[in-house]
Motif scaffolding. Structure first.
Motif, PDB file in Angstrom:
ATOM      1  N   THR A  49     -15.293 -20.291 -15.227  1.00 25.80           N
ATOM      2  CA  THR A  49     -16.151 -21.469 -15.014  1.00 25.80           C
ATOM      3  C   THR A  49     -17.584 -21.184 -15.477  1.00 25.80           C
ATOM      4  OG1 THR A  49     -14.819 -21.944 -13.051  1.00 25.80           O
ATOM      5  CG2 THR A  49     -16.851 -23.212 -13.321  1.00 25.80           C
ATOM      6  N   LEU A  50     -18.116 -20.014 -15.137  1.00 29.89           N
ATOM      7  CA  LEU A  50     -19.476 -19.644 -15.563  1.00 29.89           C
ATOM      8  C   LEU A  50     -19.564 -19.519 -17.084  1.00 29.89           C
ATOM      9  CD1 LEU A  50     -20.337 -16.938 -12.864  1.00 29.89           C
ATOM     10  CD2 LEU A  50     -21.427 -19.164 -13.094  1.00 29.89           C
ATOM     11  N   ALA A  51     -18.495 -19.000 -17.705  1.00 29.27           N
ATOM     12  CA  ALA A  51     -18.489 -18.816 -19.159  1.00 29.27           C
ATOM     13  C   ALA A  51     -18.618 -20.140 -19.909  1.00 29.27           C
ATOM     14  CB  ALA A  51     -17.207 -18.099 -19.583  1.00 29.27           C
ATOM     15  N   MET A  52     -18.209 -21.236 -19.266  1.00 29.17           N
ATOM     16  CA  MET A  52     -18.309 -22.561 -19.896  1.00 29.17           C
ATOM     17  C   MET A  52     -19.764 -22.982 -20.098  1.00 29.17           C
ATOM     18  SD  MET A  52     -15.379 -24.563 -17.758  1.00 29.17           S
ATOM     19  CE  MET A  52     -13.689 -23.997 -17.719  1.00 29.17           C
ATOM     20  N   HIS A  53     -20.676 -22.414 -19.300  1.00 25.21           N
ATOM     21  CA  HIS A  53     -22.081 -22.829 -19.350  1.00 25.21           C
ATOM     22  C   HIS A  53     -23.018 -21.708 -19.802  1.00 25.21           C
ATOM     23  CE1 HIS A  53     -21.128 -26.556 -17.192  1.00 25.21           C
ATOM     24  NE2 HIS A  53     -20.313 -25.817 -16.465  1.00 25.21           N
ATOM     25  N   VAL A 133     -25.188  -6.873 -17.108  1.00 27.25           N
ATOM     26  CA  VAL A 133     -26.105  -7.028 -18.244  1.00 27.25           C
ATOM     27  C   VAL A 133     -26.287  -8.507 -18.621  1.00 27.25           C
ATOM     28  CG1 VAL A 133     -26.464  -6.417 -20.693  1.00 27.25           C
ATOM     29  CG2 VAL A 133     -25.490  -4.736 -19.110  1.00 27.25           C
ATOM     30  N   LEU A 134     -25.293  -9.331 -18.361  1.00 25.45           N
ATOM     31  CA  LEU A 134     -25.273 -10.707 -18.887  1.00 25.45           C
ATOM     32  C   LEU A 134     -26.418 -11.618 -18.431  1.00 25.45           C
ATOM     33  CD1 LEU A 134     -21.431 -11.464 -18.929  1.00 25.45           C
ATOM     34  CD2 LEU A 134     -22.870 -10.473 -20.710  1.00 25.45           C
ATOM     35  N   PRO A 135     -26.913 -11.553 -17.174  1.00 20.24           N
ATOM     36  CA  PRO A 135     -28.031 -12.456 -16.810  1.00 20.24           C
ATOM     37  C   PRO A 135     -29.304 -12.176 -17.612  1.00 20.24           C
ATOM     38  CG  PRO A 135     -26.988 -11.578 -14.841  1.00 20.24           C
ATOM     39  CD  PRO A 135     -26.420 -10.824 -15.997  1.00 20.24           C
ATOM     40  N   TYR A 136     -29.382 -11.012 -18.217  1.00 21.01           N
ATOM     41  CA  TYR A 136     -30.496 -10.598 -19.084  1.00 21.01           C
ATOM     42  C   TYR A 136     -31.842 -10.701 -18.386  1.00 21.01           C
ATOM     43  CZ  TYR A 136     -32.055  -8.984 -23.607  1.00 21.01           C
ATOM     44  OH  TYR A 136     -32.564  -8.205 -24.622  1.00 21.01           O
ATOM     45  N   GLY A 137     -31.889 -10.194 -17.149  1.00 21.74           N
ATOM     46  CA  GLY A 137     -33.152  -9.990 -16.459  1.00 21.74           C
ATOM     47  C   GLY A 137     -33.669  -8.597 -16.790  1.00 21.74           C
ATOM     48  N   GLN A 138     -34.755  -8.200 -16.144  1.00 20.86           N
ATOM     49  CA  GLN A 138     -35.360  -6.898 -16.406  1.00 20.86           C
ATOM     50  C   GLN A 138     -34.378  -5.746 -16.158  1.00 20.86           C
ATOM     51  OE1 GLN A 138     -37.754  -6.261 -18.379  1.00 20.86           O
ATOM     52  NE2 GLN A 138     -39.433  -5.557 -17.066  1.00 20.86           N
ATOM     53  N   MET A 139     -33.690  -5.789 -15.004  1.00 17.13           N
ATOM     54  CA  MET A 139     -32.781  -4.694 -14.662  1.00 17.13           C
ATOM     55  C   MET A 139     -31.551  -4.703 -15.577  1.00 17.13           C
ATOM     56  SD  MET A 139     -33.068  -2.114 -12.779  1.00 17.13           S
ATOM     57  CE  MET A 139     -34.322  -2.571 -11.602  1.00 17.13           C
ATOM     58  N   VAL A 171     -30.946  -2.796 -27.717  1.00 12.13           N
ATOM     59  CA  VAL A 171     -30.159  -3.843 -27.047  1.00 12.13           C
ATOM     60  C   VAL A 171     -30.647  -5.186 -27.578  1.00 12.13           C
ATOM     61  CG1 VAL A 171     -29.609  -4.916 -24.832  1.00 12.13           C
ATOM     62  CG2 VAL A 171     -29.796  -2.434 -24.987  1.00 12.13           C
ATOM     63  N   ASN A 172     -29.753  -5.926 -28.222  1.00 14.07           N
ATOM     64  CA  ASN A 172     -30.144  -7.176 -28.880  1.00 14.07           C
ATOM     65  C   ASN A 172     -29.052  -8.230 -28.765  1.00 14.07           C
ATOM     66  OD1 ASN A 172     -28.197  -6.671 -30.997  1.00 14.07           O
ATOM     67  ND2 ASN A 172     -29.622  -5.128 -31.767  1.00 14.07           N
ATOM     68  N   ASN A 173     -29.123  -9.233 -29.630  1.00 12.20           N
ATOM     69  CA  ASN A 173     -28.155 -10.333 -29.595  1.00 12.20           C
ATOM     70  C   ASN A 173     -26.714  -9.856 -29.746  1.00 12.20           C
ATOM     71  OD1 ASN A 173     -29.017 -12.961 -29.106  1.00 12.20           O
ATOM     72  ND2 ASN A 173     -28.197 -13.665 -31.056  1.00 12.20           N
ATOM     73  N   ALA A 174     -26.493  -8.941 -30.694  1.00  8.01           N
ATOM     74  CA  ALA A 174     -25.142  -8.411 -30.932  1.00  8.01           C
ATOM     75  C   ALA A 174     -24.608  -7.716 -29.685  1.00  8.01           C
ATOM     76  CB  ALA A 174     -25.168  -7.457 -32.116  1.00  8.01           C
ATOM     77  N   THR A 175     -25.487  -6.972 -29.005  1.00  5.64           N
ATOM     78  CA  THR A 175     -25.091  -6.255 -27.778  1.00  5.64           C
ATOM     79  C   THR A 175     -24.618  -7.239 -26.723  1.00  5.64           C
ATOM     80  OG1 THR A 175     -26.999  -4.843 -28.257  1.00  5.64           O
ATOM     81  CG2 THR A 175     -25.817  -4.414 -26.219  1.00  5.64           C
ATOM     82  N   LEU A 176     -25.415  -8.278 -26.512  1.00  2.00           N
ATOM     83  CA  LEU A 176     -25.093  -9.265 -25.476  1.00  2.00           C
ATOM     84  C   LEU A 176     -23.790  -9.984 -25.798  1.00  2.00           C
ATOM     85  CD1 LEU A 176     -26.663  -9.827 -22.914  1.00  2.00           C
ATOM     86  CD2 LEU A 176     -27.692 -11.805 -24.021  1.00  2.00           C
ATOM     87  N   ARG A 178     -21.177  -8.868 -27.611  1.00  2.00           N
ATOM     88  CA  ARG A 178     -19.986  -8.016 -27.419  1.00  2.00           C
ATOM     89  C   ARG A 178     -19.774  -7.686 -25.938  1.00  2.00           C
ATOM     90  NH1 ARG A 178     -21.155  -3.522 -31.713  1.00  2.00           N
ATOM     91  NH2 ARG A 178     -21.515  -5.432 -32.847  1.00  2.00           N
ATOM     92  N   PHE A 179     -20.855  -7.544 -25.178  1.00  2.00           N
ATOM     93  CA  PHE A 179     -20.719  -7.304 -23.735  1.00  2.00           C
ATOM     94  C   PHE A 179     -20.080  -8.519 -23.058  1.00  2.00           C
ATOM     95  CE2 PHE A 179     -23.763  -3.659 -22.405  1.00  2.00           C
ATOM     96  CZ  PHE A 179     -23.315  -2.890 -23.472  1.00  2.00           C
ATOM     97  N   PHE A 180     -20.490  -9.723 -23.480  1.00  2.00           N
ATOM     98  CA  PHE A 180     -19.924 -10.952 -22.908  1.00  2.00           C
ATOM     99  C   PHE A 180     -18.435 -11.067 -23.236  1.00  2.00           C
ATOM    100  CE2 PHE A 180     -19.064 -15.587 -23.613  1.00  2.00           C
ATOM    101  CZ  PHE A 180     -18.961 -15.934 -22.281  1.00  2.00           C
TER     102      PHE A 180
END
Length: 388
Positions: A49-53, A133-139, A171-176, A178-180
């Motif tokens: 469900t979260l992946a849809m948004h 990693v997905l919320p992409y906050g500081q931590m 850590v960049n767009n490609a990282t996010l 593939r992690f997703f």
């Protein structure tokens, strides 16, 4: 009811969750398996469900999470369910492993069940890290940077592995992306492994029991007795989870992750989620980077040594006082490692971490074999005295 025994697929389900014979003396400690399956179901449903948004882009990831929280109908509920159930998942899996260690669930003929369970645990850790990693906050950003950089400790090819994981030089767009993708796929792999775990249990001797004796003489069908027993703990779990989701959803999280990721500003302390802190403490307690990474991975793989390390004549430690004492010391030490993992890398926490790390590995490699052999000798001695 006849269709449950004749239909090819329903017959299989019937043999696992309706007619499956279980030892009559099973306690509530045997309910962790059903609770973990329930957690996995919640994680898959809420995750899809979260992946849809969600938008896996360094520019939009943080905003898309805020969009889920503020604009999507009940988005806040789905997200808080997902994040808090992740913590519950690990809490229950630690209890499940602890119960297995206490009652000797790793011993033959259940060694394969234990091995698959260890693989599931490793995959859970990987999946949880990717999700963090997905919320992409500081931590999220700095946690990803630190943990992926550990691969650089591997001689010759380490830096190439890091750049492959990143898809670039940071850590960049490609990282996010593939992690997703991996975070989305791995829970389904987990579900397949859980099924294998269940099949291995079913095809071995089945569930153990608190006394550690053969349960073949007094068994009951899974339904309705144990099915309703599982429902009791599931309803209790829903109640406790609801308290966290509705009243303190962020109590287990890190406030730094509510600040958008900034590659130019390092947080004061980079720490993973609470359930990974013991292994993080082991990693940090060793000055050498490569040895630290090896120790962190070995800390999990140590579970696989238990079928060989425990040389006791009886299954489980419920009737072995010395082993029981060693087990409780191990649990206390594990909790100390959890606390130390959140502390700054400074004295005296470094020294305490090193002592706790030595105790952790000594438990599997020295204490368990030594204590079990000592207990065997004491049993032989007492048997000889009784005969005389």
């Amino acid at each position: 009811m006849r269709i449950f025994k004749s239909h090819p697929l329903l017959k299989l389900i019937n043999s696992y969750i309706i007619d499956s014979p279980q030892p009559a003396n099973l306690s509530y400690l045997w309910n962790f398996g059903s609770l973990l399956a329930f957690c996995l179901a919640i994680q898959i449903v809420t995750g899809v469900t979260l992946a849809m948004h969600y938008n896996p882009s360094v520019l939009e990831a943080f905003n898309s999470v805020e969009h889920i929280m503020r604009d999507v109908n009940n988005g806040w509920l789905i997200r808080y369910l997902h994040s808090n159930t992740a913590s519950a998942f690990f809490f229950l899996v630690y209890l499940h492993i602890g119960r297995g260690l206490y009652y000797g669930s790793y011993r033959a003929p259940r060694t394969l069940v234990w091995t698959i369970g260890t693989v599931i645990f490793i995959l859970m850790i990987v999946t949880a890290f990717l999700g963090y990693v997905l919320p992409y906050g500081q931590m999220s950003l700095w946690g990803a940077t630190v943990i992926t950089n550990l691969m650089s400790a591997i001689p010759w090819i380490g830096q190439d592995i890091v750049e492959f994981l990143w898809g670039g030089f940071s850590v960049n767009n490609a990282t996010l992306n593939r992690f997703f993708a991996l975070h989305f796929v791995l829970p389904f792999v987990l579900a397949a492994l859980v099924l294998m775990h269940l099949i291995a249990l079913h095809d071995s001797a089945g569930s153990g029991n608190p006394l550690g004796v053969s349960g073949n003489y007094d068994r009951l069908p899974f339904a309705p007795y144990f099915l309703f027993k599982d429902l009791v703990t599931i309803f209790l779990f829903i109640l406790i989870l609801s308290v966290f989701v509705f009243f303190m959803p962020n109590v287990l999280g890190d406030s730094e992750n509510y600040v958008v990721a900034n590659p130019m500003q390092t947080p004061p302390a980079i720490v993973p989620e609470w359930y990974l802190l013991p292994f993080y403490a082991i990693l940090r307690s060793i000055p050498n980077k490569l040895l630290g990474v090896i120790a962190m991975l070995s800390a999990i793989l140590m579970l696989l040594t238990m079928p060989f390390a425990d040389l006791g004549r009886t299954r489980g430690i419920q009737f072995r006082p010395l082993s029981k004492m060693a087990f409780y010391i191990f649990i206390a030490n594990f909790l100390i490692l959890m606390v130390l993992g959140a502390k700054h890398v400074e004295s005296p926490f470094i020294e305490f971490g090193q002592i706790s790390t030595v105790i952790y590995f000594a438990h599997f490699l020295i204490i368990v074999p030594f204590v079990s052999l000592l207990e065997n000798s004491l049993i032989e001695l007492s048997t000889k005295k009784a005969r005389n």
